[in-house]
Write an enzyme that holds these catalytic residues in place. Structure first.
Site, PDB file in Angstrom:
ATOM      1  CG  ASP A  18      -2.106  -0.843   1.089  1.00 63.76           C
ATOM      2  OD1 ASP A  18      -2.390  -1.210   0.204  1.00 63.76           O
ATOM      3  OD2 ASP A  18      -2.983  -0.878   1.997  1.00 63.76           O
TER       4      ASP A  18
ATOM      5  CG  ASP B 204      -2.211   4.174   2.926  1.00 66.37           C
ATOM      6  OD1 ASP B 204      -1.584   3.062   3.365  1.00 66.37           O
ATOM      7  OD2 ASP B 204      -3.039   4.396   2.720  1.00 66.37           O
TER       8      ASP B 204
ATOM      9  CD1 TRP C 231     -10.604   0.052   1.405  1.00 65.98           C
ATOM     10  CD2 TRP C 231     -12.427  -0.908   2.386  1.00 65.98           C
ATOM     11  NE1 TRP C 231     -10.081  -0.493   2.488  1.00 65.98           N
ATOM     12  CE2 TRP C 231     -11.229  -1.170   3.179  1.00 65.98           C
ATOM     13  CE3 TRP C 231     -13.310  -1.516   2.784  1.00 65.98           C
ATOM     14  CZ2 TRP C 231     -11.380  -1.665   4.284  1.00 65.98           C
ATOM     15  CZ3 TRP C 231     -13.599  -2.351   3.905  1.00 65.98           C
ATOM     16  CH2 TRP C 231     -12.579  -2.243   4.752  1.00 65.98           C
TER      17      TRP C 231
ATOM     18  CD  GLU D  14      -8.069  -5.809  -1.665  1.00 68.40           C
ATOM     19  OE1 GLU D  14      -9.115  -5.614  -1.264  1.00 68.40           O
ATOM     20  OE2 GLU D  14      -7.030  -5.087  -0.904  1.00 68.40           O
ATOM     21  CG  ASP D  15      -7.407  -7.401   2.435  1.00 66.12           C
ATOM     22  OD1 ASP D  15      -8.522  -7.792   2.040  1.00 66.12           O
ATOM     23  OD2 ASP D  15      -6.891  -6.684   3.389  1.00 66.12           O
TER      24      ASP D  15
ATOM     25  CG  MET E 262      -1.875   4.140   6.701  1.00 63.33           C
ATOM     26  SD  MET E 262      -3.619   3.183   6.786  1.00 63.33           S
ATOM     27  CE  MET E 262      -4.810   4.490   6.870  1.00 63.33           C
TER      28      MET E 262
ATOM     29  CG  HIS F  98      -5.824   7.240   3.742  1.00 59.52           C
ATOM     30  ND1 HIS F  98      -7.069   6.597   3.227  1.00 59.52           N
ATOM     31  CD2 HIS F  98      -5.153   6.477   4.128  1.00 59.52           C
ATOM     32  CE1 HIS F  98      -6.890   5.429   3.587  1.00 59.52           C
ATOM     33  NE2 HIS F  98      -5.497   5.270   4.067  1.00 59.52           N
TER      34      HIS F  98
ATOM     35  NE  ARG G 281     -14.891   4.172   2.751  1.00 52.55           N
ATOM     36  CZ  ARG G 281     -14.550   2.943   3.518  1.00 52.55           C
ATOM     37  NH1 ARG G 281     -13.833   2.053   2.596  1.00 52.55           N
ATOM     38  NH2 ARG G 281     -14.901   2.516   4.804  1.00 52.55           N
TER      39      ARG G 281
HETATM   40  N1  UDH Z   1      -5.243   3.420  -3.398  1.00 58.11           N
HETATM   41  C1  UDH Z   1      -4.873   4.496  -4.260  1.00 58.11           C
HETATM   42  N2  UDH Z   1      -5.788   5.473  -4.515  1.00 58.11           N
HETATM   43  C2  UDH Z   1      -7.161   5.146  -4.248  1.00 58.11           C
HETATM   44  C3  UDH Z   1      -7.601   4.113  -3.503  1.00 58.11           C
HETATM   45  C4  UDH Z   1      -6.758   3.153  -3.106  1.00 58.11           C
HETATM   46  O1  UDH Z   1      -3.459   4.781  -4.312  1.00 58.11           O
HETATM   47  O2  UDH Z   1      -7.764   6.236  -4.731  1.00 58.11           O
HETATM   48  C5  UDH Z   1      -4.149   2.285  -3.211  1.00 58.11           C
HETATM   49  C6  UDH Z   1      -3.186   2.799  -2.169  1.00 58.11           C
HETATM   50  O3  UDH Z   1      -2.148   2.192  -2.277  1.00 58.11           O
HETATM   51  C7  UDH Z   1      -3.654   2.507  -0.814  1.00 58.11           C
HETATM   52  C8  UDH Z   1      -4.446   1.211  -1.130  1.00 58.11           C
HETATM   53  O4  UDH Z   1      -4.815   1.292  -2.395  1.00 58.11           O
HETATM   54  O5  UDH Z   1      -2.626   2.540   0.131  1.00 58.11           O
HETATM   55  C9  UDH Z   1      -5.315   0.887  -0.081  1.00 58.11           C
HETATM   56  O6  UDH Z   1      -6.580   1.506  -0.022  1.00 58.11           O
HETATM   57  P1  UDH Z   1      -6.719   2.665   1.382  1.00 58.11           P
HETATM   58  O7  UDH Z   1      -5.665   3.043   1.785  1.00 58.11           O
HETATM   59  O8  UDH Z   1      -8.208   3.264   0.793  1.00 58.11           O
HETATM   60  O9  UDH Z   1      -7.097   1.251   2.393  1.00 58.11           O
HETATM   61  P2  UDH Z   1      -7.605   1.310   3.708  1.00 58.11           P
HETATM   62  O10 UDH Z   1      -7.899   0.075   4.352  1.00 58.11           O
HETATM   63  O11 UDH Z   1      -8.601   2.580   4.136  1.00 58.11           O
HETATM   64  O12 UDH Z   1      -6.181   1.901   4.361  1.00 58.11           O
HETATM   65  C10 UDH Z   1      -9.524   2.337   3.925  1.00 58.11           C
HETATM   66  C11 UDH Z   1     -10.360   3.702   3.932  1.00 58.11           C
HETATM   67  C12 UDH Z   1     -10.155   4.366   5.298  1.00 58.11           C
HETATM   68  C13 UDH Z   1     -11.562   5.170   6.095  1.00 58.11           C
HETATM   69  C14 UDH Z   1     -11.335   5.641   7.298  1.00 58.11           C
HETATM   70  C15 UDH Z   1     -12.387   6.023   7.717  1.00 58.11           C
HETATM   71  N3  UDH Z   1     -12.087   5.903   9.348  1.00 58.11           N
HETATM   72 MN    MN Z   2      -4.729   3.291   3.776  1.00 57.90          MN
END
Ligand code: UDH
Ligand code: MN
Length: 340
Positions: free
Chosen positions: A191, A193, A253, A256-257, A283, A286, A288
């Protein structure tokens, strides 16, 4: 007596001068030849006079060899590891700064100079519209991987257009495209981030698929849930191939993992993790992203993995490569992966 008589005769016949000259040349030749032998004995003797201490012998051979010397294998534990490192997320950081800090990196690739790396590792980063996160990650990851003495290449797989994001399919594309450049033996699915906090979290592959994110700052450094296999994962080419990579069917979202974990388990492989005090990540905060809303079908898809994994994965991953830019710090693959 006979000889004297013959000489006397020759002398008498007036050929004495020629004979004397002949004898003198033969004598001169013998003298010269023995000199050459003496010299060559001297040379071979000198050749054995090279220093015999191991270090000096290696120095000598290094200096005098016409081909570069063979590099030794890098040690099991790199002497450059710092352990826990202090991360920085300076808003003023630029790509130029990171390039200047990493002059040894060419087109996203690096290999240690004084030893042969134990593994060749491709880092695959799925990406869209997270430029600042990518910058922070590159800033930390390049020196981190260099301290680990790894031969590596960084690939950023950029989803073109604004249709629903598909992390898994981008990682499949990254795997297929990276292998066109080099026969990487290990792949880190990363990822954008997540920034590793400890140098001992090694970006190499194990005998079993490895999950590197035990803890993240945002979840109190606890495993999100039992079986979590997302964020950053290390799989060998063989392991990833065996499970037919990721499913291409997870748009948006989530899921997939977990699907990849099921594929791994179906192949009777187990997931390994480094110790919790090492497998720690920060992390970058960020929200969504738009275009990556939670996938409502994910539970339904996860129930079908066992039936579909053979035909949904690397072997059915269709896409159109729009560009491949070999930038100083990474290879940027921009791809049209279609839509749900
Ligand atoms: N990613 C991108 N661009 C996007 C979406 C996803 O580059 O528009 C890639 C990026 O590498 C990211 C990964 O896909 O680290 C996973 O997506 P994510 O970081 O959005 O997933 P995570 O599980 O967050 O970290 C989910 C949403 C967070 C919501 C927080 C509310 N509290
Ligand atoms: Mn993330």
């Amino acid at each position: 007596m006979g000889f004297c008589v013959s000489v006397g005769r020759i002398l008498r016949k007036g050929k004495c001068f020629v004979l004397v000259l002949l004898c003198l040349s033969v004598l001169a030749w013998i003298a010269n030849f023995s000199g050459e032998i003496a010299k060559s004995i001297q040379v071979s003797f000198n050749m054995t006079q090279i220093p015999v201490k191991a270090d000096t012998l290696r120095d000598h051979l290094t200096k005098h060899a016409s081909t570069p010397p063979l590099k030794v294998k890098c040690p099991q534990t790199s002497p450059l590891l710092k352990g826990a490192v202090k991360l920085s997320f300076e808003p003023s950081l630029t790509l130029k700064d990171v390039e200047n800090d990493n002059k040894g990196v060419t087109e996203g690739k690096y290999a240690p100079t004084d030893c042969t790396a134990r593994q060749s590792v491709a880092i695959l980063i799925p990406h869209r519209n997270r430029e600042k996160h990518l910058l922070y990650l590159l800033h930390h990851l390049h020196p981190f991987l260099q301290r680990q003495q790894i031969h590596y290449g960084i690939y950023v797989i950029q989803q073109a257009g604004d249709t629903t994001f598909n992390r898994a399919k981008l990682l499949n594309v990254g795997y297929l495209e990276a292998l066109k450049e080099y026969s990487w033996e290990c792949f880190i699915l990363h990822d954008v981030d997540l920034v590793p906090e400890n140098d001992h979290n090694l970006y190499v592959c194990d005998k079993q698929p490895k999950h590197l994110v035990v803890g993240r700052n945002v979840t109190g450094y606890k495993l999100r849930y039992k079986g979590y296999f997302g964020g950053v994962t290390a799989m060998t080419q063989k392991q990833f191939d065996k499970v037919n990579g990721f499913s291409n069917s997870y748009w948006g979202w989530g899921g997939e993992d977990d699907d990849l974990r099921i594929r791994v388990q179906l192949q009777k492989m187990t997931i390994v993790r480094p110790p919790a005090d090492i497998a720690r990540y920060t992390m970058v905060f960020h929200k969504r992203d738009s275009g990556n809303e939670a996938n409502k079908d994910r539970m339904q898809l996860l129930r079908q993995t066992q039936q579909v994994w053979r035909k949904d994965g690397l072997n059915s991953c269709s896409y159109k490569t729009l560009s491949i830019e070999r930038l100083p710090l990474y290879v940027n693959v921009t791809v049209d992966i279609g839509k749900p």
